[in-house]
Design an enzyme around this catalytic site. Structure first.
Site, PDB file in Angstrom:
ATOM      1  N   LYS A   1     -30.445 -42.218 -15.576  1.00  0.00           N
ATOM      2  CA  LYS A   1     -29.234 -42.998 -15.791  1.00  0.00           C
ATOM      3  C   LYS A   1     -29.539 -44.090 -16.819  1.00  0.00           C
ATOM      4  O   LYS A   1     -30.490 -44.866 -16.657  1.00  0.00           O
ATOM      5  CB  LYS A   1     -28.757 -43.618 -14.472  1.00  0.00           C
ATOM      6  CG  LYS A   1     -28.223 -42.591 -13.478  1.00  0.00           C
ATOM      7  CD  LYS A   1     -26.924 -41.959 -13.957  1.00  0.00           C
ATOM      8  CE  LYS A   1     -26.280 -41.092 -12.886  1.00  0.00           C
ATOM      9  NZ  LYS A   1     -24.993 -40.523 -13.333  1.00  0.00           N
TER      10      LYS A   1
ATOM     11  N   LYS B   1     -17.739 -30.686 -11.770  1.00  0.00           N
ATOM     12  CA  LYS B   1     -17.883 -31.326 -10.460  1.00  0.00           C
ATOM     13  C   LYS B   1     -16.640 -31.022  -9.643  1.00  0.00           C
ATOM     14  O   LYS B   1     -15.520 -31.163 -10.137  1.00  0.00           O
ATOM     15  CB  LYS B   1     -18.028 -32.846 -10.596  1.00  0.00           C
ATOM     16  CG  LYS B   1     -19.333 -33.321 -11.202  1.00  0.00           C
ATOM     17  CD  LYS B   1     -19.335 -34.838 -11.298  1.00  0.00           C
ATOM     18  CE  LYS B   1     -20.635 -35.355 -11.911  1.00  0.00           C
ATOM     19  NZ  LYS B   1     -20.577 -36.827 -12.146  1.00  0.00           N
TER      20      LYS B   1
END
Length: 330
Positions: free
Chosen positions: A153, A249
């Site tokens: 991240k 997703k």
């Protein structure tokens, strides 16, 4: 499959994260999920979703959307009609996955059989390193250096130092990075060649959704994946000139039904596929495992980031994930 009168139960659950999870938009210490149970024919099917503030979702709002279908479910709403009854998003995902589970339990077949899919195999998931200082991310990478695929991240100016620290600590790992819309186009242009030199394999959603047109005009020395810019199949056509890959997703597509449709559309268009997740329990990951068969990158490590998972959760052997047992889902 017509299941007739369906009873609905819906609740919020809070699952502690192991430590703290940070991305460019902030940090959290718990995974807040919504669980749906649909009961018919003496069987109960379950689905789980994660309401996401980035898309204007709240726990209360998603539960309200699900509750709005109570009368329709009692009157015979089925999974196909659900696709038009609710928009893509977390609420429809929980209901859609609960429908699939209920259909499987009432038919005595696994979901992949009902969907006409081959028997699922093990998948190899990324392991995500939370946003932190370069030193701390390097230390986290060292603890996970034996994992084949690390996802970092990122957030901005110090990102190259972060990636270099991880590469040094885990020289054998494949690395992908996720900026969560945290870069400017200028930063992307500066970072991308350097990331290619370091050996990064993919850059996920570098620019804000809606402000990503510039990706079509610049070099992409590392494949770029659309996450926040990609929702359901209707969004695919607008991404093809800007991205090399899409992240599917289920909380964005609104369930397994649309996720499989989006996967087929992407394969037809020649777009590479990543299957991702929110931080949630194995109940959220189980349907995604079916979409994750034979795709370029799999990110279903949500349960590994929790302090504990459901008792009947998915089996993780390092970074290898097995398909669900019927006691969990499907």
């Amino acid at each position: 499959m017509s299941l007739g009168n369906i009873q609905l139960e819906v609740r919020q659950e809070s699952w502690p994260i192991a430590g703290k999870f940070t991305i460019s938009r902030g940090s959290k210490t718990t995974a807040e999920v919504v669980v749906v149970e649909l009961t018919a024919g003496g069987k109960t099917g379950r689905g789980e979703c994660v309401p996401y503030a980035r898309y204007g979702e709240t726990i209360e709002g998603v539960i309200g959307q699900i509750e709005s279908q109570r009368d329709a479910l009692a009157a015979g709403l089925d999974r196909i009609a659900l696709q038009k009854a609710l928009p893509p998003g977390a609420a429809r995902n929980a209901l859609d996955c609960a429908f699939w589970d209920l259909e499987a339990k009432n038919s005595g077949k696994r979901v992949w059989e009902l969907a006409g899919l081959p028997d699922p195999a093990l998948v190899k998931t990324v392991y995500t390193l939370s946003l932190d200082t370069a030193e701390n991310m390097g230390a986290a990478a060292s603890r996970n250096a034996d994992r084949p695929l690390l996802k970092l991240k990122l957030a901005g100016p110090e990102d190259l130092d972060r990636v270099r620290a991880v590469r040094k600590a885990a020289p054998g790992a494949k690395i992908v990075v996720d900026a969560n819309e945290g870069w400017t186009l200028e930063q992307y242009v500066a970072f991308a060649p350097e990331l290619a030199e370091i050996g990064v394999s993919m850059i996920e959603q570098p620019l804000p959704a809606g402000e990503d047109a510039g990706l079509a005009e610049v070099e992409r020395p590392v494949p770029v994946c659309a996450d926040e810019s990609c929702h359901d199949a209707s969004t695919l056509a607008g991404l093809i000139d800007r991205y090399d890959m899409i992240n599917i997703k289920l909380d964005k597509t609104g369930g397994l039904t649309e996720a499989l449709r989006l996967k087929q559309a992407a394969e037809t268009a020649g777009v590479e596929i990543m299957v991702g997740c929110m931080i949630a329990t194995s109940l959220s990951m189980a349907p995604a495992i079916l979409v994750a068969q034979n795709v370029a990158i799999v990110d279903v490590d949500g349960p590994l980031l929790l302090a504990e998972d459901r008792p009947d959760g998915l089996f993780f052997d390092g970074s290898l994930v097995s398909p669900s047992q019927p006691s969990l889902w499907g």
